[in-house]
Design an enzyme around this catalytic site. Structure first.
Site, mmCIF file in Angstrom:
data_model
loop_
_atom_site.group_PDB
_atom_site.id
_atom_site.type_symbol
_atom_site.label_atom_id
_atom_site.label_comp_id
_atom_site.label_asym_id
_atom_site.label_seq_id
_atom_site.Cartn_x
_atom_site.Cartn_y
_atom_site.Cartn_z
ATOM 1 N N ASP A 1 77.763 44.958 119.670
ATOM 2 C CA ASP A 1 76.305 44.764 119.621
ATOM 3 C C ASP A 1 75.578 46.000 119.117
ATOM 4 O OD1 ASP A 1 76.625 42.243 120.873
ATOM 5 O OD2 ASP A 1 76.863 43.282 122.777
ATOM 6 N N ASP B 1 73.121 38.956 123.213
ATOM 7 C CA ASP B 1 74.553 38.715 123.203
ATOM 8 C C ASP B 1 74.833 37.804 124.402
ATOM 9 O OD1 ASP B 1 77.290 39.166 122.753
ATOM 10 O OD2 ASP B 1 77.292 40.666 124.343
ATOM 11 N N ASP C 1 75.821 44.401 125.295
ATOM 12 C CA ASP C 1 76.522 45.325 126.178
ATOM 13 C C ASP C 1 77.746 45.938 125.553
ATOM 14 O OD1 ASP C 1 78.063 42.990 126.181
ATOM 15 O OD2 ASP C 1 79.001 43.618 128.045
#
Lengths: 350, 969
Positions: B757, B382, B753
């Site tokens: 995700d 990410d 995080d």
């Protein structure tokens, strides 16, 4: 100074390096959790490898010579008598001969002494192609009964030689039943040689595995007679032939101690052995041998250990020489070395 | 859709319909523990195999050893894992009990009573005080706050640490707290589900609480189990979901167990060994039967009966089956479990992976997959919060075509902007107002008068802060009145509606009424493509688009601001539609979005704000190192293309121009995407041989099409390309990409995080969560959680690699040592008449497996083949682990051959025993111990086996020493 350190320690207790006065124990735990325990990693540099091989050779070769010498000093006489002891008429039908109890089984051997033999001279019988390690055989005994005798009446382990006519057999089982029963008597010239037949079994066996108050009972009374018989008046712990026999051999060819001759024999002495050839090895093609042997500090006659040491030692020296030559001819430069270290992949050991 | 009707405060009706609030996370009960646990354990092949062997050993005719030698370890292993299960279950029971027996205030028959939490029923009215934990899912009906607000901390639920506001439904507004006891009504809500962001329900109160209207309820009106009440004196709610049917209870699931590539390989090898074992058994069994019929019958001392039972031909093969059963080491599972949990502990303990800023250590939640870390091939990451710090700072802006902050890089220090604010330029003022108003930030005024902000979105917080810095201070934000202090003058705005941000709409708006002028405005902020197309006819948006472009190239996040004045009538009309949309039970989200669309048009575009999100420390270095280690990086982000590319460049994802090359895949239609994809593929194929750094960039739209219609081509592209940047992707697309790479047999690691995700993290072979500012949701779903992205380097290169090496050694060594002892038994059987005699007695066998050969296990978990520093400096080494060079059929064959060879060596040594006898008599008087006997030579099977076993103890431990790379104290 101390104050400062103390402060530092209390302020950042999470950072272990700052802990004041680390104890040895907590240090070790710390090293363990951080996977940083002290370790040494042998670096295989040409010098260290060559030295190691060379040192190995230097140590092994003398040891090899010493043990080879010890083995060479042992004098051994081996005589196979199983076929020799069959009278000519029965040569074609040995089994019939051995099974016929009416024929006397006497037989005389003459052994020539090649070198002087120092007492004690061990007397062994050697059997070949005899499977004392067969599963059916090796399991067929009752350790409990050997110690406690009739008091222990579960003889199921001993099948098929567990009981006869409804009564238990002591000692039960195939091993005891097939007790070796050839006997030997020795003489030199006309004088008899005394054979000491005491203390031929392991002391631990006599003391702890065979009962002092257990007497043979109902033994070899069945229709099928196996090997030797036992004197029912002597306790099992004193029947040393049985004790020796029941310590079963691991390999199909084995020697068992018969006794010790406690006199020296000279060169060219002729030892006359009167054999009672009772034991049947003919039906399965087994061989019987009589062995007289002295011993050295390293045991009986056995060149292997010495040869093995010599082989390992000399090949080590050879390898160290080859490496040395290679190294002199094609020395490892600094650069290569560092490359070699760095490039060593994690799979190097495979 | 199934519904549930909750009758508030009705003691007769709700008795038996729904479960009571007894939480039970237990897997077992006292009665079913043993059968259930055993059943579970025996569902594994290995355990079935061991049980079969142990049962066969009970048959004395065939067992070579005392059955205790198998039953002992087997029972031990079972006991250990059963105890572990029982202990876990007991702890769950304790925590359940604690939660269940907690005292709560509940209204029963109109009287407030203190009862245990487990006796709460659906429909009960609960009273909570400040800092109480919410015992079940409640619909809020009253709070101490006059405006019906209360604050909750939801960190136990979603990991977000900021406070959230909850509000009582409009129908309950203004009811006196004394009357709340007597409230009656019905809540119509969906059946329990696990969506913690959605609650589409309706409330209707019964007379005397008039209000015949259906009042819509949303998640904003609820207090969910495990949240904490904060900053509010008391709150009162109706239980709607209880016990295991709460949102939290429903979302508790058993996560799918992940199997490492190594485990799969070990299973395969075990299967191969099993087949080998069967072959050996059949061959030896046949040989044994033949030998028995030809030779053994001649051996009178064995007394083979002529007639045997019908199963006689089976006896010898079964004996060999038992003799060879140790080929599959019973200890391998235990030792592997043990070392794996130790690897996990090493990760937890590692001081170098502690985030110093927050003090969070790394944590391995999944203890079973450390080896996979060493075999990672693809990392999908990410961007926001993972690569960057997720600490937003307002840096630049462009208001009506004027750029601020371009010179010194910080608009807050730009003199021009400051003077524009001071002179009261209307556009700038409005821009600041939107910054301060158009958000959901909660200002918290401390006693000293300073104001701190709590926000769910980091962007909003940054904007509000920046506005405050520019003298537009958000002072107070109660439900509908918003207080702004601009240069000392207090302004009040009434918030009429909030059109919330969703990832589909990509913008959020508020409808406010200026208390001063009485006019109504719509204020919006959002992504450029969600705002600019809706500009009023005639306004030029070119300059804004250029600003967005320019900022994105600098790697800044951009937000466009817009506003529109609304007439009173228009608002009234729309308000009805919006209310109705908000109270639908079916497809509420979509209906609401549609309603918002009706208002959000004809924008007057005001400007663009640019927010910087700095890269975390060490990100470029980490990525470079891991790329050198042969790991491919894919960046999956919701951000726009330019920002993503810029970040990718700055963190070494792709090399800059001459060496690196970016290939764009875009297009709005199938055809365009197809053509673009094909072009990129062609370039890829050509440049494959060149040492060029080629990456493709794809956006969410094109990705959707590519995944749907051109999956094959896209898969090929995925295989060819080492780097990819996917922007504007949704959480489910992230998961799809992981799935795609997994289907190509690549080992994937997903790192992120945020809540978006989670799906990708759960889908990947290894999920890593950054315990960052977006909450702990990702870290909780992940197998590993780390504080900062840079720890990934150490996690993979040090922990992953060591774990892989150690397990590779250990598993093969386990097989080696059991094969070794097995081969000896097989060779011995040839000299014992193929009768199946065991060379070793039970005690030696047990000691061999348990004591002597377990030391290597203990030592090898500390083994390091190379120092950590060397590995970090030369990450290319990881290639060997990725390619599985240390554990594969050929290395296994090596160990197999090694055990055979060592056996022959030993056999040769033992083979000379016959000539060794003299010594045996020499040491006879003192030879009471078998060790003496084994030095002395062998004339009996006992001491023979003793010697053999001591030889193989030496041999196994020696060969172990040769394979250990360094020696630890």
């Amino acid at each position: 100074m101390d104050m400062v350190r103390m402060d530092g320690g209390s302020a950042s207790a999470a950072v272990p390096e700052d802990q004041c006065v680390p104890t040895r124990r907590s240090n070790a735990i710390q090293q363990f959790t951080q996977q940083s325990l002290p370790s040494c990693k042998p670096v295989l540099s040409p010098a260290s490898v060559i030295t190691t091989f060379f040192l190995m050779g230097v140590i092994c070769i003398p040891v090899g010579f010493v043990s080879l010498h010890a083995s060479q000093s042992v004098v051994e006489i081996v005589d196979r008598y199983d076929t020799y002891c069959i009278p000519d008429p029965f040569k074609s039908n040995k089994v019939a001969y051995i099974k016929d109890s009416s024929i006397p089984k006497n037989c005389t051997l003459h052994l020539k002494v090649p070198k002087p033999m120092k007492s004690p001279i061990y007397v062994y019988y050697q059997l070949d192609n005899y499977y004392q390690n067969h599963r059916r055989y090796v399991k067929s005994k009752s350790d409990k009964q050997l110690i406690y005798g009739l008091k222990y009446n579960d003889t199921s382990l001993c099948k098929p030689e567990d009981s006869n006519k409804g009564l238990p057999i002591v000692p039960c089982g195939l091993i005891a039943w097939s007790l070796f029963n050839d006997t030997y008597s020795f003489s030199r010239g006309t004088v008899g040689l005394k054979v000491n037949r005491k203390n031929i079994a392991w002391k631990s066996d006599r003391d702890h595995k065979f009962g002092r108050h257990v007497y043979p009972f109902n033994f070899q009374n069945g229709t099928l007679i196996g090997g030797g018989k036992l004197d029912p008046n002597i306790p099992l712990s004193d029947q040393e032939d049985l004790v020796v026999w029941m310590r079963t051999a691991a390999l199909p060819s084995f020697r068992k101690l018969y006794g010790r001759i406690e006199e020296d024999l000279d060169v060219e002495d002729v030892v006359t052995v009167k054999v009672l050839n009772n034991y049947n090895t003919y039906s399965f093609g087994g061989k019987k041998r009589l062995v007289l042997s002295t011993s050295s500090w390293l045991g009986g006659k056995n060149d292997f250990l010495g040869v093995a040491y010599l082989f390992v030692g000399s090949s080590s020296i050879f390898i160290s020489l080859v490496f040395l030559l290679l190294h002199v001819k094609n020395p490892r430069t600094e650069e290569k070395e560092s490359q070699g270290k760095n490039r060593r992949p994690c799979a190097a050991r495979n | 859709m199934m519904k549930r009707y909750v009758y508030i405060n009705d003691d007769e009706l709700s008795e038996d319909l729904y479960c009571v609030n007894r939480i039970s996370n237990r897997k077992y009960t006292v009665l079913n523990f043993l059968p259930k646990n055993l059943w579970e354990q025996f569902s594994r092949f290995m355990n079935q195999y061991f049980l079969l062997i142990a049962c066969l050993q009970l048959w004395p005719l065939i067992t070579p050893v005392n059955p205790a030698s198998t039953w002992g370890p087997l029972i031990l292993i079972f006991a250990v894992s059963a105890t572990k299960e029982a202990w876990d279950d007991y702890n769950r029971y304790l925590s359940d009990k604690k939660a269940n027996e907690k005292e709560v205030w509940v209204v029963k028959q109109g009287i407030k009573k203190h009862i245990q939490a487990q006796d709460i029923r659906v429909g009960d009215i609960l009273w909570l005080r400040k800092n109480d934990e919410v015992p079940c899912d409640l619909v809020l009906i009253g709070t101490s706050d006059v405006q019906g607000l209360c604050y909750v901390e939801t960190s136990a639920l979603d990991g977000e640490t900021d406070l959230k506001t909850r509000v009582i439904p409009s129908a309950c507004m203004g009811i006196d707290s004394e009357l709340l006891h007597k409230i009656k009504g019905v809540i119509e809500c969906p059946n329990p589900d696990k969506d913690i962001r959605r609650f589409d329900a309706n409330l209707r109160l019964f007379p005397p609480f008039i209000d015949n209207d259906l009042c819509p309820l949303t998640i904003k009106n609820t207090l969910l189990q495990s949240c904490y009440l904060r900053n509010t004196e008391w709150a009162c709610g109706v239980a709607v979901y209880t016990g295991n049917e709460t949102k939290l209870g429903m979302s508790r699931g058993i996560p799918e167990t992940k199997l490492t590539a190594m485990d799969a390989m070990i299973d395969k090898l075990t299967g191969a060994i099993f087949i080998f074992q069967l072959v050996v058994v059949i061959v030896l069994g046949l040989a044994g039967n033949v030998w028995k019929d030809t030779e053994a019958r001649k051996q009178w001392y064995v007394q083979y009966p002529n007639e045997g039972p019908w199963y006689e031909f089976l006896i010898i093969p079964l004996r060999f089956e038992l003799l060879c059963s140790i080929m599959i080491p019973i200890s391998i599972k235990v030792s592997l479990d043990f070392v794996k949990s130790l690897y996990a502990k090493f990760i937890d303990w590692d001081n170098e992976m502690v985030d110093v800023e927050t003090g969070t250590p790394a944590h391995a939640a999944n203890t079973a997959i450390s080896e996979d870390l060493g075999q990672v091939e693809y990392i999908l990451t990410d961007k926001t919060g993972t690569l960057t710090e997720n600490r937003m700072i307002f840096k630049r802006c462009c208001v009506s075509g004027v750029f601020y902050g371009n010179e010194n890089g910080d608009a807050l220090k730009d003199v021009e902007l400051l003077s524009a604010v001071a002179s009261g330029s209307p556009d700038v003022i409005r821009f600041l107002k939107i910054m301060a108003i158009c958000n959901t930030v909660i200002p918290i005024q401390s006693k000293s008068g300073s104001i701190s902000y709590k926000a769910q979105s980091q962007d909003e917080e940054a904007l509000v802060r920046a506005a405050a810095h520019l003298h537009m201070v958000l002072v107070n934000n109660n439900v509908n009145i918003l207080e702004i202090n601009f240069n000392g003058a207090i302004e009040h705005h009434e918030i009429l509606d909030i059109l919330e941000f969703t990832s589909d709409r990509k913008r959020m708006s508020v409808v406010v009424k200026d208390r001063g002028s009485g006019r109504i405005f719509l204020l919006s902020k959002g992504a450029d493509e969600a705002i600019l197309p809706h500009a009023r006819a005639g306004q030029q948006t070119r300059s804004f688009a250029e600003a967005v472009e320019q900022y994105a190239q600098l790697g800044l996040r951009t937000l466009c601001f817009a506003w529109r004045g609304i007439e009173e009538e228009e608002y009234q009309e729309w308000s009805l539609i919006f209310k109705e949309a908000n109270s639908t039970l079916v497809d509420r989200e979509w209906r609401v979005a549609e309603a918002c669309q009706r208002l959000e048009h004809d924008f007057e575009i005001l400007g663009v704000a640019a927010i910087e999100d700095r890269l975390q420390d060490g990100v470029p270095e980490t990525i470079e190192t891991l790329r050198k280690a042969g790991i491919n990086f894919w960046m999956l982000t919701g951000d726009k293309q330019n920002t993503a590319v810029q970040i990718a460049l700055s963190c070494n994802f792709v090399s800059p121009e001459p060496k690196g090359q970016l290939l764009l895949i875009n297009g709005k239609t199938e055809d365009e995407v197809c053509r673009s994809l094909e072009r990129v593929l062609l370039t890829m194929r050509i440049t494959e041989s060149e040492p060029k750094d080629v990456a493709f960039v794809i956006d969410g739209w094109a990705l959707e099409i590519a995944l749907k219609h051109y999956r094959k081509a896209f898969t090929e592209l995925a295989i060819l390309s080492r780097t990819a940047i996917c922007c504007r992707v949704t959480p489910s697309q992230k998961a799809q990409l992981v799935e795609l790479l997994k289907s190509c047999e690549y080992r994937t690691l997903a790192i992120g995080d945020g809540g978006n995700d989670v799906r990708m993290i759960q889908q990947a072979d290894i999920g890593v969560g950054i315990s960052g500012r977006e909450g702990l949701q990702a870290a909780r779903a992940a197998d590993y959680s780390i504080g900062k992205f840079r720890f990934l380097k150490r996690l993979i290169l040090v922990h992953g690699r060591y774990s892989y090496n150690r397990t590779a050694f250990l598993s093969q060594y386990s097989f080696y040592k059991s094969l070794l002892i097995c081969f000896i038994q097989i060779f011995f059987s040839f000299i014992s008449g193929v009768s199946g005699t065991s060379l070793f007695n039970s005690v030696s066998l047990m000691a061999y497996n348990v004591v002597y050969t377990s030391i290597p296990v203990l030592v090898s978990v500390l083994d390091k083949d190379l120092s950590e520093r060397t590995v970090m400096q030369h990450p290319q080494i990881l290639f060997y682990c990725q390619a599985g060079r240390l554990l594969n059929p050929s290395t296994f064959a090596g160990w197999f051959g090694r055990s055979l060879f060592h056996d022959r060596g030993m056999g040769w040594m033992i083979g000379i025993e016959r000539e060794f006898e003299g010594l045996y008599h020499l040491v006879l008087p003192s030879s009471t111990t078998s060790s003496c006997a084994s030095i002395g030579g062998i004339s009996s099977s006992d001491s023979f086996s003793a010697l053999s076993s001591s030889l193989i103890y030496y041999s196994t431990n020696d060969s172990f020493i040769f394979f250990v790379d360094d020696f630890r104290m």
